[in-house]
Design a protein around this motif. Structure first.
Motif, PDB file in Angstrom:
ATOM      1  N   ALA A  90      -2.036  -5.035   5.501  1.00 54.40           N
ATOM      2  CA  ALA A  90      -1.152  -4.977   4.280  1.00 54.40           C
ATOM      3  C   ALA A  90       0.258  -5.916   4.711  1.00 54.40           C
ATOM      4  O   ALA A  90       0.638  -6.171   5.877  1.00 54.40           O
ATOM      5  N   GLY A  91       0.788  -6.360   3.506  1.00 57.76           N
ATOM      6  CA  GLY A  91       2.331  -6.722   3.642  1.00 57.76           C
ATOM      7  C   GLY A  91       3.164  -5.878   3.762  1.00 57.76           C
ATOM      8  O   GLY A  91       4.076  -5.832   4.467  1.00 57.76           O
ATOM      9  N   ALA A  92       3.118  -4.534   3.201  1.00 58.63           N
ATOM     10  CA  ALA A  92       3.718  -3.158   3.295  1.00 58.63           C
ATOM     11  C   ALA A  92       2.922  -2.076   3.225  1.00 58.63           C
ATOM     12  O   ALA A  92       2.136  -2.161   2.424  1.00 58.63           O
ATOM     13  N   ILE A  93       3.379  -1.131   3.623  1.00 58.33           N
ATOM     14  CA  ILE A  93       2.569   0.271   3.680  1.00 58.33           C
ATOM     15  C   ILE A  93       3.506   1.414   3.950  1.00 58.33           C
ATOM     16  O   ILE A  93       4.780   1.283   4.778  1.00 58.33           O
ATOM     17  N   THR A  94       3.516   2.613   3.304  1.00 61.19           N
ATOM     18  CA  THR A  94       4.226   3.852   3.542  1.00 61.19           C
ATOM     19  C   THR A  94       3.638   4.551   4.328  1.00 61.19           C
ATOM     20  O   THR A  94       2.406   4.699   4.444  1.00 61.19           O
ATOM     21  N   PRO A  95       4.106   5.198   5.381  1.00 55.68           N
ATOM     22  CA  PRO A  95       3.669   6.153   6.312  1.00 55.68           C
ATOM     23  C   PRO A  95       3.221   7.600   5.782  1.00 55.68           C
ATOM     24  O   PRO A  95       3.956   7.853   4.979  1.00 55.68           O
ATOM     25  N   VAL A  96       2.527   8.304   6.536  1.00 54.74           N
ATOM     26  CA  VAL A  96       2.187   9.685   6.452  1.00 54.74           C
ATOM     27  C   VAL A  96       2.438  10.196   7.687  1.00 54.74           C
ATOM     28  O   VAL A  96       1.780  10.018   8.587  1.00 54.74           O
ATOM     29  N   PRO A  97       3.372  11.249   7.898  1.00 53.85           N
ATOM     30  CA  PRO A  97       4.392  11.579   7.235  1.00 53.85           C
ATOM     31  C   PRO A  97       5.671  10.363   7.119  1.00 53.85           C
ATOM     32  O   PRO A  97       5.537   9.364   7.706  1.00 53.85           O
ATOM     33  N   GLY A  98       6.616  10.756   6.477  1.00 58.82           N
ATOM     34  CA  GLY A  98       7.816  10.138   6.072  1.00 58.82           C
ATOM     35  C   GLY A  98       7.800   8.854   4.936  1.00 58.82           C
ATOM     36  O   GLY A  98       8.539   8.000   5.289  1.00 58.82           O
ATOM     37  N   GLY A  99       6.824   8.979   4.369  1.00 55.24           N
ATOM     38  CA  GLY A  99       6.598   7.990   3.152  1.00 55.24           C
ATOM     39  C   GLY A  99       6.983   8.839   1.665  1.00 55.24           C
ATOM     40  O   GLY A  99       8.116   9.208   1.483  1.00 55.24           O
ATOM     41  N   VAL A 100       5.841   8.957   0.925  1.00 54.33           N
ATOM     42  CA  VAL A 100       5.844   9.413  -0.274  1.00 54.33           C
ATOM     43  C   VAL A 100       6.521  10.882  -0.265  1.00 54.33           C
ATOM     44  O   VAL A 100       7.173  11.197  -1.254  1.00 54.33           O
ATOM     45  N   GLY A 101       5.985  11.683   0.497  1.00 53.30           N
ATOM     46  CA  GLY A 101       6.326  13.194   0.677  1.00 53.30           C
ATOM     47  C   GLY A 101       7.970  13.482   0.673  1.00 53.30           C
ATOM     48  O   GLY A 101       8.457  14.065  -0.438  1.00 53.30           O
ATOM     49  N   VAL A 132       0.791  -1.084   0.244  1.00 49.65           N
ATOM     50  CA  VAL A 132      -0.032  -0.155   0.060  1.00 49.65           C
ATOM     51  C   VAL A 132       1.081   1.242   0.061  1.00 49.65           C
ATOM     52  O   VAL A 132       1.606   1.453   0.839  1.00 49.65           O
ATOM     53  N   ILE A 133       0.709   1.921  -1.047  1.00 49.82           N
ATOM     54  CA  ILE A 133       1.649   3.290  -0.967  1.00 49.82           C
ATOM     55  C   ILE A 133       0.672   4.478  -0.779  1.00 49.82           C
ATOM     56  O   ILE A 133      -0.457   4.625  -1.658  1.00 49.82           O
ATOM     57  N   ASP A 134       0.675   5.175   0.170  1.00 51.88           N
ATOM     58  CA  ASP A 134      -0.378   6.276   0.781  1.00 51.88           C
ATOM     59  C   ASP A 134       0.326   7.709   0.199  1.00 51.88           C
ATOM     60  O   ASP A 134       1.209   8.369   0.806  1.00 51.88           O
ATOM     61  N   VAL A 135      -0.322   8.292  -0.878  1.00 45.70           N
ATOM     62  CA  VAL A 135       0.245   9.540  -1.379  1.00 45.70           C
ATOM     63  C   VAL A 135      -0.433  10.640  -0.681  1.00 45.70           C
ATOM     64  O   VAL A 135       0.213  11.947  -0.725  1.00 45.70           O
ATOM     65  N   GLY A 136      -1.645  10.466  -0.069  1.00 51.16           N
ATOM     66  CA  GLY A 136      -2.132  11.698   0.557  1.00 51.16           C
ATOM     67  C   GLY A 136      -1.518  12.290   1.545  1.00 51.16           C
ATOM     68  O   GLY A 136      -0.736  11.549   2.461  1.00 51.16           O
ATOM     69  N   ILE A 137      -1.696  13.594   1.628  1.00 53.43           N
ATOM     70  CA  ILE A 137      -0.985  14.317   2.758  1.00 53.43           C
ATOM     71  C   ILE A 137      -2.138  15.497   3.262  1.00 53.43           C
ATOM     72  O   ILE A 137      -2.349  16.577   2.560  1.00 53.43           O
ATOM     73  N   ASN A 138      -2.799  14.814   4.186  1.00 48.92           N
ATOM     74  CA  ASN A 138      -3.916  15.861   4.627  1.00 48.92           C
ATOM     75  C   ASN A 138      -3.586  16.415   5.959  1.00 48.92           C
ATOM     76  O   ASN A 138      -3.449  15.574   6.881  1.00 48.92           O
ATOM     77  N   ARG A 139      -4.093  17.913   6.100  1.00 53.62           N
ATOM     78  CA  ARG A 139      -3.810  18.197   7.523  1.00 53.62           C
ATOM     79  C   ARG A 139      -5.211  18.133   8.046  1.00 53.62           C
ATOM     80  O   ARG A 139      -6.275  18.890   7.487  1.00 53.62           O
ATOM     81  N   VAL A 140      -5.134  17.509   9.334  1.00 50.49           N
ATOM     82  CA  VAL A 140      -6.755  17.510   9.937  1.00 50.49           C
ATOM     83  C   VAL A 140      -6.367  17.931  11.402  1.00 50.49           C
ATOM     84  O   VAL A 140      -5.212  17.986  11.782  1.00 50.49           O
ATOM     85  N   PRO A 141      -7.366  18.423  12.240  1.00 53.33           N
ATOM     86  CA  PRO A 141      -7.232  18.766  13.558  1.00 53.33           C
ATOM     87  C   PRO A 141      -6.946  17.576  14.321  1.00 53.33           C
ATOM     88  O   PRO A 141      -7.175  16.741  14.162  1.00 53.33           O
ATOM     89  N   ALA A 142      -5.949  17.907  15.253  1.00 53.16           N
ATOM     90  CA  ALA A 142      -5.386  16.722  16.070  1.00 53.16           C
ATOM     91  C   ALA A 142      -6.612  16.606  17.260  1.00 53.16           C
ATOM     92  O   ALA A 142      -7.060  17.311  17.814  1.00 53.16           O
TER      93      ALA A 142
END
Ligand SMILES: Nc1nc(=O)c2c([nH]1)NC[C@@H]1CN(c3ccc(C(=O)N[C@@H](CCC(=O)O)C(=O)O)cc3)C=[N+]21
Length: 300
Positions: A260-271, A227-237
């Protein structure tokens, strides 16, 4: 079983190290300093995240960074004149016009005025057409970064079912082209796709690029999928003490990581990979502009 977490931050650091090596070779061997020009018109909060790290990283790998900040009310003629000047400047090998542009500017017209050889975003119609026909082009940074992580993790992608959620010109469509180029069976899903969960559950490779916070949950994912997560969404904490906002992807990490077998985190993945690939594209452009062999492992 929980998924392997693909460390985009570490991967990006290794890409930048390679880029730095090529920059040093260009400088010492050929007297060429690759240069990247970034054009910002007005101020967009989403763009600021990106700009923060970029100028710094450009200089860190030994390249020249040229920043052009223009007021929001800049006319199209003035912007086109700047691009013409950058097109003609031999010290500039890459040009990036930060998107989105203010509404009074025609972004297609602006992007297509960039010299395709300097179009390090890969958004010019010539580069889109070259990519779509399997010819040498400038490849958009985010999809290129995703492809590098997929190849690194899976080795061959041949024959795998890939589902890309999102049909944008900057991620979804070029991502689908790259996956097709690596012999995946590619589906592009989007907001009108029927039974989207079912479609996603067939994916060996799932790329989420829709810009909807945590839309993809664990039950959309085939066990063992990448799983590759391209989203970078800023949401209220949600919790006090986390600051006012936090970043989340298009994938609900907590449920996805269990399936999943493998996944990219956000932040620290695709960005971070996006920025590393921008630098990679700039060094590639500098090599091509000077008739030198292009860096290996940094292109699609
Ligand atoms: N012509 C153009 N090309 C682009 O590639 C482009 C653009 N315009 N406009 C804005 C978006 C946004 N974008 C990001 C890239 C990296 C991070 C990134 O590195 N994010 C960090 C998080 C940074 C933080 O903590 O805030 C991460 O995901 O780990 C973010 C955003 C490129 N964009």
């Amino acid at each position: 079983m929980t998924a392997h977490i693909i460390d985009g931050k570490a991967f990006a650091a290794s890409v930048r190290e390679k880029v730095a090596g090529h920059v040093a070779r260009l400088k010492d061997g050929h007297g060429i300093t690759p240069g990247l020009a970034v054009v910002l018109v007005g101020e967009d909060p989403a763009s600021e995240v990106y700009v923060r790290n970029k100028g710094k990283q450009t200089v860190e790998v030994g390249m020249a960074s040229f920043e052009h900040k223009l007021p929001a009310e800049t006319s199209e003629a003035d912007l086109l004149a700047l691009i013409e000047q950058l097109n003609a400047d031999p010290a500039v090998h890459g040009i990036l016009v930060q998107l989105p542009l203010p509404g009074h500017l025609d972004s297609d017209l602006v992007i297509n005025s960039i010299d395709p050889a300097k179009d390090v975003d890969g958004f010019h119609i010539s580069n889109v057409g070259l990519l779509g026909t399997g010819q040498k082009s400038m490849v958009p940074c985010t999809p290129l970064g995703c492809l590098m992580m997929l190849r690194d993790h899976l080795g061959s992608l041949s024959g795998l079912n890939a589902v890309v959620i999102g049909r944008s010109n900057i991620v979804g469509k070029p991502m689908a082209q790259l996956l097709l180029g690596d012999s995946c069976t590619v589906t592009i899903a989007h907001s009108r796709t029927k039974d989207i969960e079912e479609v996603c559950r067939r994916a060996d490779i799932l790329v989420a690029a829709v810009g909807r916070p945590e839309m993809v949950t664990g039950d959309w994912i085939k066990p063992g999928a990448t799983v590759i997560d391209v989203g970078i969404n800023r949401v209220p904490a949600p919790e006090k003490g986390e600051g006012k906002t936090r970043l989340v992807g298009d994938v609900e990490f907590a449920s996805a990581v269990e399936v999943a077998g493998a996944i990219t985190p956000v932040p620290g993945g695709v960005g971070p990979m996006t920025i590393a690939c921008l630098l990679a594209n700039t060094v590639t452009a500098a090599c091509r502009a000077n008739g030198l062999p292009e860096p290996e492992g940094l292109t699609a």
